[in-house]
Design a protein around this motif. Structure first.
Motif, PDB file in Angstrom:
ATOM      1  N   ILE A 196       8.771  45.450  51.223  1.00  0.00           N
ATOM      2  CA  ILE A 196       9.384  46.652  51.818  1.00  0.00           C
ATOM      3  C   ILE A 196       8.295  47.563  52.367  1.00  0.00           C
ATOM      4  O   ILE A 196       7.279  47.797  51.701  1.00  0.00           O
ATOM      5  N   ARG A 197       8.532  48.050  53.590  1.00  0.00           N
ATOM      6  CA  ARG A 197       7.621  49.022  54.195  1.00  0.00           C
ATOM      7  C   ARG A 197       8.103  50.419  53.836  1.00  0.00           C
ATOM      8  O   ARG A 197       9.278  50.727  54.013  1.00  0.00           O
ATOM      9  N   LEU A 198       7.210  51.256  53.325  1.00  0.00           N
ATOM     10  CA  LEU A 198       7.587  52.610  52.914  1.00  0.00           C
ATOM     11  C   LEU A 198       6.950  53.649  53.830  1.00  0.00           C
ATOM     12  O   LEU A 198       5.733  53.649  54.030  1.00  0.00           O
ATOM     13  N   HIS A 216       2.727  49.603  54.499  1.00  0.00           N
ATOM     14  CA  HIS A 216       2.733  50.929  55.117  1.00  0.00           C
ATOM     15  C   HIS A 216       2.188  50.827  56.539  1.00  0.00           C
ATOM     16  O   HIS A 216       1.252  50.075  56.798  1.00  0.00           O
ATOM     17  N   ASP A 217       2.807  51.604  57.452  1.00  0.00           N
ATOM     18  CA  ASP A 217       2.397  51.601  58.863  1.00  0.00           C
ATOM     19  C   ASP A 217       1.804  52.965  59.209  1.00  0.00           C
ATOM     20  O   ASP A 217       2.486  53.990  59.090  1.00  0.00           O
ATOM     21  N   VAL A 218       0.551  52.977  59.653  1.00  0.00           N
ATOM     22  CA  VAL A 218      -0.139  54.233  59.985  1.00  0.00           C
ATOM     23  C   VAL A 218       0.076  54.604  61.464  1.00  0.00           C
ATOM     24  O   VAL A 218      -0.231  55.714  61.881  1.00  0.00           O
ATOM     25  N   HIS A 219       0.615  53.665  62.243  1.00  0.00           N
ATOM     26  CA  HIS A 219       0.915  53.940  63.659  1.00  0.00           C
ATOM     27  C   HIS A 219      -0.301  54.397  64.457  1.00  0.00           C
ATOM     28  O   HIS A 219      -0.204  55.331  65.264  1.00  0.00           O
ATOM     29  N   HIS A 220      -1.434  53.795  64.211  1.00  0.00           N
ATOM     30  CA  HIS A 220      -2.654  54.029  65.002  1.00  0.00           C
ATOM     31  C   HIS A 220      -3.126  55.490  64.940  1.00  0.00           C
ATOM     32  O   HIS A 220      -3.730  55.983  65.892  1.00  0.00           O
ATOM     33  N   MET A 276      -1.918  47.598  55.032  1.00  0.00           N
ATOM     34  CA  MET A 276      -1.905  48.879  55.734  1.00  0.00           C
ATOM     35  C   MET A 276      -1.993  48.507  57.221  1.00  0.00           C
ATOM     36  O   MET A 276      -2.914  47.825  57.641  1.00  0.00           O
ATOM     37  N   GLU A 277      -0.976  48.962  57.982  1.00  0.00           N
ATOM     38  CA  GLU A 277      -0.828  48.504  59.374  1.00  0.00           C
ATOM     39  C   GLU A 277      -1.350  49.528  60.378  1.00  0.00           C
ATOM     40  O   GLU A 277      -1.168  50.736  60.179  1.00  0.00           O
ATOM     41  N   ASP A 278      -1.929  49.037  61.467  1.00  0.00           N
ATOM     42  CA  ASP A 278      -2.354  49.883  62.595  1.00  0.00           C
ATOM     43  C   ASP A 278      -3.051  51.153  62.120  1.00  0.00           C
ATOM     44  O   ASP A 278      -2.693  52.271  62.504  1.00  0.00           O
ATOM     45  N   ALA A 279      -4.079  50.962  61.300  1.00  0.00           N
ATOM     46  CA  ALA A 279      -4.761  52.105  60.685  1.00  0.00           C
ATOM     47  C   ALA A 279      -5.478  52.956  61.719  1.00  0.00           C
ATOM     48  O   ALA A 279      -5.606  54.157  61.572  1.00  0.00           O
ATOM     49  N   ILE A 333      -2.288  39.284  61.423  1.00  0.00           N
ATOM     50  CA  ILE A 333      -2.184  39.540  62.858  1.00  0.00           C
ATOM     51  C   ILE A 333      -0.701  39.670  63.209  1.00  0.00           C
ATOM     52  O   ILE A 333       0.108  38.805  62.868  1.00  0.00           O
ATOM     53  N   ARG A 334      -0.357  40.802  63.869  1.00  0.00           N
ATOM     54  CA  ARG A 334       1.057  41.156  64.078  1.00  0.00           C
ATOM     55  C   ARG A 334       1.597  40.832  65.459  1.00  0.00           C
ATOM     56  O   ARG A 334       2.710  41.213  65.810  1.00  0.00           O
ATOM     57  N   ALA A 335       0.809  40.163  66.283  1.00  0.00           N
ATOM     58  CA  ALA A 335       1.295  39.795  67.615  1.00  0.00           C
ATOM     59  C   ALA A 335       2.593  39.008  67.466  1.00  0.00           C
ATOM     60  O   ALA A 335       2.769  38.270  66.501  1.00  0.00           O
ATOM     61  N   GLY A 345      -1.806  44.618  65.459  1.00  0.00           N
ATOM     62  CA  GLY A 345      -1.544  43.707  66.569  1.00  0.00           C
ATOM     63  C   GLY A 345      -0.175  43.727  67.208  1.00  0.00           C
ATOM     64  O   GLY A 345       0.079  42.920  68.093  1.00  0.00           O
ATOM     65  N   GLU A 346       0.726  44.649  66.811  1.00  0.00           N
ATOM     66  CA  GLU A 346       2.053  44.609  67.444  1.00  0.00           C
ATOM     67  C   GLU A 346       1.983  44.942  68.930  1.00  0.00           C
ATOM     68  O   GLU A 346       2.871  44.577  69.681  1.00  0.00           O
ATOM     69  N   ILE A 347       0.910  45.630  69.361  1.00  0.00           N
ATOM     70  CA  ILE A 347       0.807  45.906  70.797  1.00  0.00           C
ATOM     71  C   ILE A 347      -0.175  44.975  71.509  1.00  0.00           C
ATOM     72  O   ILE A 347      -0.467  45.178  72.686  1.00  0.00           O
TER      73      ILE A 347
END
Ligand SMILES: O=C(O)[C@@H](O)[C@H](O)[C@H](O)CO
Ligand SMILES: [Mg+2]
Length: 403
Positions: free
Chosen positions: A147-149, A210-214, A236-239, A283-285, A262-264
């Protein structure tokens, strides 16, 4: 040979905007691919209808790799989100066609299943820690293992991905980007408390993300990663923004919290250094933004050599067609990590009937030949395109922040 005799794009907005490519063959078989680029949808639509579709007519639909190379090299202008989303849509549609002609689900064409199902993570959001954890508990009850919080930061109500992601697809007063507020200091203070409370309430077994959204600088990200270490995050995503891949070295020097990015990204070249130097763990591509299944396979093989696993993007601004493609890919590769799964609206699910199913925290692409996802064109036509954008974020002094 199944010749490509026609192709068209379908734009629909059953909650969010989606662009779908449909390719018809002389065998009477058709395939579909996702071409959605959130906030820039019509650029990809024009790229396909004006420049790609005319080049496809008459080609052998079985020549997936050759058509990929033809569109990538032949354009002269390489990479970039618009180009790669358009190529991705063609690639997905051709895998769909090949599977339908063979009578096999695409994962079988990719080498067969490496696992019984695809572990997914859901999104738990809330204005407060308590509300976020109530939502997380609800996911756990449904069998989710990951789960992402994301929780509200005092004074930053409405900032994207911080509390309620929902704000985005609710009709806005204006069709221009919403303006939100960002404070790094407040965010860095409040986030560790969320994960401390999460471990107390949810226990040790669940994977927490967790997603930091860059939004952080590399050194700030290093500090957050370190502060989160006691709570053993899955990632920890897109730190930090990743255009400068070397900046991830700084984060790595300071924390053992696993890193995802990597989602973008649109191509292996966006993450070559990140993977080669083992600066990331996931890698989130994903298929629609990184050139389709054909290119993603190469990317995953390269990642596998460097102990990097996949964590394909799966937000609701990717259509169910992309989700289908991602699931066939996830099932068939050795270095799969996790798949994001943010539920589409019932309206979207109705426009895109699909064979993939959820059970006990896992998705399975199903056994339908091809991708196992279709589009109901009559229903799609009832939801015309509506201009919509992701929001922007400004610091307390009014200057622009990264998202
Ligand atoms: O990891 C996520 O799910 C988010 O970053 C979304 O994909 C992004 O806001 C685009 O909708
Ligand atoms: Mg994200």
């Amino acid at each position: 040979m199944p010749k490509i005799i026609a192709a068209k794009t379908i734009v629909t907005c059953p909650g969010r905007n989606f662009v779908t490519l449909k390719i018809m063959t002389s065998d009477g078989v058709y395939g579909i691919g996702d071409a959605t680029l959130n906030g820039r949808e019509l650029a990809v639509e024009a790229y396909l209808s004006q420049h790609v579709i005319p080049c496809l007519i008459g080609r052998d639909a079985h020549q997936i790799e050759d058509i990929w190379q033809y569109l990538y090299r032949g354009a002269y202008w390489r990479r970039g989100p618009v180009t790669m989303a358009a190529i991705a849509a063609v690639d997905m549609a051709l895998w769909d066609i090949k599977g339908k002609i063979a009578g096999l689900p695409v994962y079988q064409l990719l080498g067969g299943a490496c696992r019984s199902g695809v572990m997914v993570y859901g999104h738990a959001n809330g204005e407060t820690i308590e509300e976020t954890l109530d939502n997380a508990a609800h996911y756990a009850e449904q069998g989710y293992k990951a789960i992402r919080l994301q929780t509200g930061v005092p004074g930053m109500s409405g900032t994207y991905g911080v509390s309620k992601d929902k704000m985005f697809y609710e009709p806005a007063d204006s069709d221009l980007p919403k303006e939100t507020i960002w404070s790094t200091e407040r965010y860095l203070r409040s986030t560790p408390a969320l994960f401390e409370a999460a471990r107390v309430r949810l226990g040790d077994d669940l994977h927490l993300l967790h997603d930091v959204h860059h939004r952080l600088t590399p050194i700030e990200a290093g500090r957050l990663g370190k502060d989160l270490e006691p709570y053993r995050l899955f990632w920890m995503e897109d730190a930090t923004p990743a255009e400068n891949q070397a900046s991830f070295r700084i984060i790595r020097q300071h924390t053992t919290t696993p890193l995802a990015v990597g989602e973008i990204f649109n191509s292996i070249w966006d993450c070559k250094q990140l993977i080669e130097e083992q600066l990331i763990d996931y890698i989130r591509a994903t298929a629609v933004h990184a050139g389709g299944i054909t290119h993603l396979k190469k990317l995953a093989s390269f990642a596998d050599l460097h102990h990097v696993r996949t964590g394909c993007h799966g937000a609701t601004d990717l259509s169910p067609v992309c989700m289908g493609a991602a699931l066939h890919f996830d099932l068939s590769i050795p270095n799969f990590g996790v798949q994001e799964y943010m539920r589409h609206t019932p309206e979207t699910d109705a426009v895109f009937p699909h064979a993939y199913t959820f059970s006990d925290g896992m998705l399975h692409p199903g056994e339908a030949p091809g991708l196992g996802v279709d589009i109901d064109e009559d229903l799609a036509a009832k939801y015309p395109y509506k201009r919509a954008y992701l929001p922007v974020a400004r610091r307390l002094d009014g200057s622009m922040h990264d998202w």
